[in-house]
Design a protein around this motif. Structure first.
Motif, PDB file in Angstrom:
ATOM      1  N   ILE A 106     -46.812  61.330 -33.974  1.00  0.00           N
ATOM      2  CA  ILE A 106     -45.565  61.311 -34.743  1.00  0.00           C
ATOM      3  C   ILE A 106     -45.911  61.288 -36.215  1.00  0.00           C
ATOM      4  N   ASN A 107     -45.012  61.763 -37.030  1.00  0.00           N
ATOM      5  CA  ASN A 107     -45.228  61.733 -38.466  1.00  0.00           C
ATOM      6  C   ASN A 107     -44.486  60.567 -39.099  1.00  0.00           C
ATOM      7  N   THR A 108     -44.792  60.317 -40.359  1.00  0.00           N
ATOM      8  CA  THR A 108     -44.109  59.249 -41.079  1.00  0.00           C
ATOM      9  C   THR A 108     -42.630  59.613 -41.247  1.00  0.00           C
ATOM     10  N   GLY A 109     -41.774  58.631 -40.947  1.00  0.00           N
ATOM     11  CA  GLY A 109     -40.339  58.841 -41.123  1.00  0.00           C
ATOM     12  C   GLY A 109     -39.674  59.371 -39.866  1.00  0.00           C
ATOM     13  N   GLY A 110     -38.365  59.208 -39.825  1.00  0.00           N
ATOM     14  CA  GLY A 110     -37.603  59.772 -38.710  1.00  0.00           C
ATOM     15  C   GLY A 110     -37.858  59.142 -37.358  1.00  0.00           C
ATOM     16  N   VAL A 111     -38.268  57.893 -37.355  1.00  0.00           N
ATOM     17  CA  VAL A 111     -38.525  57.222 -36.071  1.00  0.00           C
ATOM     18  C   VAL A 111     -37.352  56.298 -35.746  1.00  0.00           C
ATOM     19  N   PRO A 112     -37.173  55.960 -34.468  1.00  0.00           N
ATOM     20  CA  PRO A 112     -36.041  55.091 -34.118  1.00  0.00           C
ATOM     21  C   PRO A 112     -36.269  53.641 -34.575  1.00  0.00           C
ATOM     22  N   ASP A 113     -35.212  52.862 -34.541  1.00  0.00           N
ATOM     23  CA  ASP A 113     -35.324  51.444 -34.891  1.00  0.00           C
ATOM     24  C   ASP A 113     -36.340  50.763 -33.982  1.00  0.00           C
ATOM     25  N   ALA A 114     -37.069  49.825 -34.574  1.00  0.00           N
ATOM     26  CA  ALA A 114     -38.166  49.186 -33.855  1.00  0.00           C
ATOM     27  C   ALA A 114     -37.713  48.516 -32.564  1.00  0.00           C
ATOM     28  N   ASN A 115     -36.472  48.031 -32.553  1.00  0.00           N
ATOM     29  CA  ASN A 115     -35.987  47.363 -31.339  1.00  0.00           C
ATOM     30  C   ASN A 115     -35.241  48.303 -30.409  1.00  0.00           C
ATOM     31  N   ALA A 116     -35.291  49.603 -30.703  1.00  0.00           N
ATOM     32  CA  ALA A 116     -34.577  50.558 -29.852  1.00  0.00           C
ATOM     33  C   ALA A 116     -35.242  50.695 -28.487  1.00  0.00           C
ATOM     34  N   ILE A 117     -36.557  50.465 -28.456  1.00  0.00           N
ATOM     35  CA  ILE A 117     -37.255  50.583 -27.168  1.00  0.00           C
ATOM     36  C   ILE A 117     -37.732  49.201 -26.748  1.00  0.00           C
ATOM     37  N   PRO A 118     -37.059  48.570 -25.801  1.00  0.00           N
ATOM     38  CA  PRO A 118     -37.592  47.295 -25.307  1.00  0.00           C
ATOM     39  C   PRO A 118     -38.866  47.552 -24.505  1.00  0.00           C
ATOM     40  N   ILE A 119     -39.834  46.689 -24.658  1.00  0.00           N
ATOM     41  CA  ILE A 119     -41.086  46.845 -23.928  1.00  0.00           C
ATOM     42  C   ILE A 119     -41.367  45.542 -23.190  1.00  0.00           C
ATOM     43  N   ARG A 120     -41.674  45.679 -21.928  1.00  0.00           N
ATOM     44  CA  ARG A 120     -41.965  44.508 -21.118  1.00  0.00           C
ATOM     45  C   ARG A 120     -43.071  43.702 -21.781  1.00  0.00           C
TER      46      ARG A 120
END
Lengths: 223, 248, 648
Positions: B134-148
């Motif tokens: 992935i490149n810098t920028g344009g990524v989802p919010d850090a809490n958008a993906i819950p991880i076990r």
């Protein structure tokens, strides 16, 4: 250099382990048949089984699969080892034994000794039975069988042969102790719940196979 | 307490020069000193005598940069568990002892000078795929993906690799499987890395083979000597991922 | 004429960065390929900048001093990284992070820069998570936060005690991706020797290949320095052995101003010094102060018996312990900012209450936390730190309190940069610890990682374009011109001169002496007399160095002693500038504590009327004192007041 590899290191290890596990099943079948020789003065069970193994068409075909397996296991083992030696052209002056799997250090050595044993073992039994026809006959229920059992018993009455055989099987045991659990690791089976069992079972299997095989010559010799 | 020692150190002027072991006595070393401080003392003495000091890699001296890489008395990072060379202290040695100090030995880690080796091979393996594309920028919010949590913790275990190369040094086959599998595992365990898991493992293994590292024969010496206790379960996970990638 | 233009964009604070980005010049994708950028350093700022610039399409050349970009000293940061996410719902906001950072920096940082930092802090967390950085998580699968010194909210994201490592490996992975793509060229084991100016603009650098000893020339349209801090001027610090101030110093001597050189941070929780052979100090994360309580024996005689080794800390009764931070600063307790905690420890030890064999240590005790939370919780939180402590000190911190003492940790000062992170040399940029920008006189915990990544991922990739937009027609740089010849000859001259000395004393012996001068007079507590003495002593020592240093070995090939000598030669000049800056600043603020300027209670006393400015020093030549320029700091959005950690 990389492009000349047909298989990656991981693939080679996967093949090694699959073939290895297959060879272990052969060892178990072989051991079962051998054990038939004990407690049966007529040697009928053993000889009939040996006859079956020597003549059944399906087994005859499968026999070549087995030979192929052995060959593949040996060739890959040597290739892997040569690459491993090449990966460290200059060794250490002082090297501690960090290995957690004790016999993992000696797989090539135990492997080569097992090959030597196999050659002798083959010439003693398999080749004699298959090609030289030097084996006497015995009759059960009107059917003729090669008396393989007698050949075995005669061999195992020689002390030197028994000692050689016992040593060879101990070496096989060392090989197996690492081999079985290692195969699972190579195949990607490692889990905190099950791996301790696999580790234990690997040692158990190595001991069962070794003790089982050794028991036969000792039993015959001492009887 | 202070001790006297004899150091048997590999000296090699440059990559092409032949090397040899040279004995150096060192005296009055405090057992509170770190191993590298003991090496500093030796070097100060050598410089004062107008001799060339012993070259060795080191930097953070707190066990995290992965730079230090001495093979001491037969063990990478010396006679203690779960440490780097810079965390080794002289209290682990006895008065009068001879200490053999060697560089990492592996074909893909050529000696640069004395005890310094070139570990660019590790960088090359990472460059082959040890990242999320992935490149810098344009990524989802850090809490958008819950991880076990369990997976996040396992990923962290794997990610704590410092790339020192002790696994390669300890392995009788000079195999880099623990290093490679730690990176593969970290990303396999996280949804962010799952997307290109197959390409990653194939490319990284291919690069590892190409560079001339040995094959893994499951001796588990790597795990025993890893300063960060990276587990060989990572190697199994990589094998599994590799198989999945190959058959799919 | 002063060149100090901070270029702060107009408009309300919260809109400055947005406005800047909206109006700045950009380079179109096809033209980016025509432009070369050099990045020196591969820590958080350099690694992130190089990767991001590569992604944009620039030709990037990146240089690192270690054998791999993964080993930059950002890796050693333990505790965490701040962001204004407000995930815990405890009242955090961009403004509050901005406010805490300015206040923590004792009102000596530029408002606009700090606000931008707080603004992009949230993007950093998003970016790192997307890269696969394994931050700590709650059982629900969402991110966990912890609290840190100088804040009343929990805003610190962490990855065990290895946050810096994980963030750096994230940047390193992004960098590796770009190397694989071919947009970034990686040069390892290279040390920058000098910067090359052509027609007043930074157009390249001279580096020394540390393996072959050769000097190499590299040209580019712009140069970014992300070379970290200069804490090693003190010899003993928590910095890595190769961390050095030479790149910044060389830039200074070529015309970049040096900002606030006297602002260095003393970290309160380091493992105490144990012997004169000691090579560096080891930091124990500040996060330990979340659960550890700091104390010294109340009675001097207890302290003396502990120093003599006849009394154990565990034998001292509760009422005989002085939890001095909780006593003096009830609102923040053990979580006061670093400068406050460090000075308080020094004060206790100077009064004779210190512990350890040297009396230069205080206790950090986990007994209460272990009783309250259980050993397993403490182990999960700090296990690796406790293990590290035990390896070094040979004592079990679960059973006996840790001993800690302040140590040099971070340099807030650095190359002066404007809002765009450009130095006073056009085309020369500085990011991360190498610049002076965001932390004022004191940096809060978990803010260095934030600043490094902010500069690298989100600031430099924009501001560089603003500079490069009119450079697209400048062809790729040839490095065989006069300018490169001249600078390379200069560097070679210095190397030759060092060998020519051929004296008797080792580099390290000089460095240790410099370190002692710095620690005694330019360290935690400074005064006019001491600073004047330091300047005199440093000048004497510098002369002695240039007449009696011994550099063995050859000019070609690897020569570690030569590397150290080159760096020390710069420290011997930088140290003097630090002392001069400290002497100029007749006030106490943040990490700069002048004994003459304190309140009756012994707290630091600022002089806002006369010293609300950034000191930017200009190099005037070898024998001329540096010239001070002042950048006034204007606070429009924050009320400047005495820092108070006693009440909330």
């Amino acid at each position: 250099m990389g492009k000349s590899y047909i298989y990656s290191s991981v693939t080679k290890k996967v093949i090694m382990s699959l073939v290895g596990l297959f060879l272990i099943t052969f060892l178990l079948v072989h051991l079962t048949i051998n054990l038939l020789l004990l407690f049966d003065p007529t040697r009928e069970l053993f000889n009939v089984a040996a006859h079956f193994m020597g003549t059944n068409p399906l087994i005859q075909i499968f026999q070549w699969v087995l030979f192929g397996g052995f060959a593949l296991h040996m060739i890959l083992g040597v290739i892997l080892q040569v690459q491993n030696w090449m990966a460290r052209p200059k060794g250490y002056k002082k090297k501690a034994a960090s290995e957690k799997s004790l016999f993992s250090r000696f797989m090539i050595h135990t492997g080569i000794l097992i090959v030597v044993f196999l050659v002798i073992h083959f010439s003693d039994f398999f080749i004699k039975a298959k090609f030289l026809g030097e084996i006497g006959e015995i009759v059960y229920n009107g059917h003729h069988y090669e008396d393989m059992g007698l050949l075995v018993i005669e061999k195992f009455q020689m002390l030197g042969y028994v000692i050689f055989y016992v040593i060879a099987l101990l070496i096989l045991g060392f090989h197996l102790d690492h081999a079985f659990q290692s195969a699972f690791q190579s195949l990607g089976v490692n889990h905190p719940k099950y791996t301790p069992f696999i580790m234990g079972f690997s040692r158990f299997l190595a001991i069962v196979i070794t003790v089982g095989y050794i028991f036969i010559p000792l039993f015959i010799y001492l009887k | 307490m202070n001790i006297n020692l004899t150091l048997k150190i590999w000296r090699q002027a440059n990559q092409d020069a032949p090397g040899k072991f040279v004995d150096y006595p060192v005296e009055n070393i405090s057992t509170e000193a770190s191993f590298l401080e003991m090496m500093d003392i030796l070097n100060e003495e050598l410089v004062a005598k107008g001799e060339e000091p012993v070259a060795f890699d080191h930097d953070c001296r707190e066990g995290i940069c992965g730079m230090c890489s001495l093979f001491i008395n037969g063990r990478p990072h010396g006679p203690d568990d779960s440490i780097t060379t810079c965390q080794l202290h002289m209290r682990k040695f006895k008065d009068g002892e001879t200490i053999v100090i060697e560089p990492w030995r592996a074909k893909p880690f050529p000696v640069i000078k004395d005890l310094m080796v070139d570990r660019t091979a590790f960088d090359e393996i990472i460059q082959a795929g040890g990242y999320v594309n992935i490149n810098t920028g344009g990524v989802p919010d850090a809490n958008a993906i819950p991880i076990r949590k369990e997976n996040a913790d396992l990923a962290m275990d794997a990610a704590s690799c410092i790339g020192c190369g002790a696994c390669v040094a300890a392995c009788k086959n000079a195999s880099a499987m623990l290093f490679v599998s730690a990176k593969v595992s970290q990303f396999t365990l996280l949804p962010q890395g799952k997307v290109e898991a197959h390409e990653r493992v194939e490319n990284m293994v291919a690069k590892m083979d190409e560079l001339g590292f040995g094959n893994c024969t499951n001796t588990y010496a790597c795990e025993a000597e890893c300063p960060k206790d990276i587990s060989i379960t990572n190697i199994a996970r990589m094998n599994r991922e590799f198989l999945c990638a190959k058959v799919s | 004429m002063t060149k100090l233009d901070s270029k702060i964009p107009k408009g309300p604070l919260a809109e400055k960065w947005t406005n800047y980005k909206a109006k700045q010049n950009l380079v179109n994708p096809a033209n980016k390929r025509k432009v070369d950028v050099i990045v020196v350093g591969t820590g958080l700022a350099g690694g992130a900048a190089a990767a991001s610039l590569g992604e944009l399409g620039f030709n990037v050349k990146v240089f690192c001093i270690q054998d791999s970009p993964r080993r930059a000293h950002s890796i050693a940061a333990q505790g965490g990284i701040n962001a204004a996410k407000n995930y815990p719902n405890d009242g955090d906001s961009v403004y509050r992070l901005f406010y805490d950072t300015v206040k923590g920096g004792d009102y000596r940082a530029r408002e606009a820069n700090v606000y931008r930092l707080a603004e992009v802090s949230n993007n950093i967390i998003d970016q790192c998570v997307a890269q696969g950085v394994p931050f700590a998580r709650e059982y629900g699968g969402l991110l966990d936060n912890r609290s840190f010194g100088g804040a009343l909210v929990s805003r610190t994201f962490y990855a065990r005690g290895q946050t810096g490592q994980q963030l750096l490996l994230g940047a390193y992975s992004a960098l590796s991706k770009e190397v694989n793509k071919g947009s970034v060229e990686m040069y390892t084991r290279r040390e920058m020797m000098d910067v090359v100016l052509v027609d007043g603009r930074a157009r390249g650098i001279i580096v020394r290949n540390l393996v072959t000893g050769e000097l190499e020339r590299h040209g580019a349209h712009a140069v970014v320095l992300a070379t970290g801090g200069y804490g090693n001027v003190f010899f003993l610090s928590t910095n890595a052995m190769t961390s050095n101030g030479s790149a910044a110093w060389k830039a200074y001597k070529k015309g970049a101003y040096f900002g606030n050189p006297c602002f260095v941070q003393i970290h309160p929780t380091c493992i105490p010094v144990h012997g004169d052979y000691q090579s560096k100090l080891t930091l124990m994360s500040e996060s330990l102060r979340n659960d550890g309580r700091i104390w010294v024996p109340k009675k001097k005689e207890d302290a003396e018996r502990i120093q003599a080794g006849t009394l154990k800390p565990t034998e001292i009764a509760e009422e005989d312990r002085d939890y001095y931070l909780e006593r003096r600063y009830p609102a923040f307790g053990n979580l006061v900012p670093r400068d406050v905690a460090s000075r308080a420890a020094k004060e206790r030890c100077d009064e004779g209450h210190g512990v350890g064999s040297t009396g230069l240590a205080v206790y950090l005790d986990f007994k209460d936390a272990i009783e309250r939370l259980g050993k397993h919780v403490i182990e999960a939180r700090y296990g690796n730190l406790f293990q590290m402590y035990e390896k070094i000190v040979d004592e079990n911190p679960y059973e006996t309190p840790m001993m800690i003492y302040p140590a040099i940790h971070y340099s807030m000062g650095g190359i002066w940069v404007d809002y765009e992170l450009q130095t006073t040399i056009p085309g020369l940029f500085a990011g991360g610890e190498a610049n002076f920008s965001d932390h004022g006189a004191n940096r809060l915990g978990a803010s260095a990682l934030m600043q490094g990544l902010s500069d690298g991922y989100f600031v430099l990739p924009y501001t560089l374009q603003n500079y490069l937009a009119d450079q697209i027609n400048v062809p790729h740089f040839e490095t065989d011109g006069e300018a490169f010849d001249a600078v390379e000859n200069e560097v070679q001259g210095t190397i030759d001169k060092l060998f020519a000395v051929n004296g008797k004393q080792t580099v390290d012996s000089f460095h240790k002496r410099l370190g002692l001068i710095m620690w005694d007079h330019v360290g935690m507590a400074r005064n006019k007399e001491g600073l004047e003495k330091a300047i005199k002593d440093i000048i004497t020592l510098r002369k002695e160095f240039w007449t009696d240093v011994k550099v063995p070995g050859e000019k070609t090939g690897m020569n570690v002693e030569l590397e150290k000598a080159l760096r020390l030669a710069d420290y011997l000049e930088l140290g003097e500038l630090m002392a001069r800056d400290a002497l100029d600043r007749n006030e106490s603020c943040g990490g700069h504590f002048r004994e003459e300027y304190r309140t009756e209670e012994g707290e630091a006393m600022r002089d806002d009327e006369n010293f609300t400015y950034v000191s930017a020093w200009e190099y005037m030549g070898e024998d001329t004192p540096a010239k001070l320029h002042k950048e006034p700091l204007i606070y429009e959005n924050i009320e400047v007041k005495q820092r108070n950690y006693k009440t909330a």
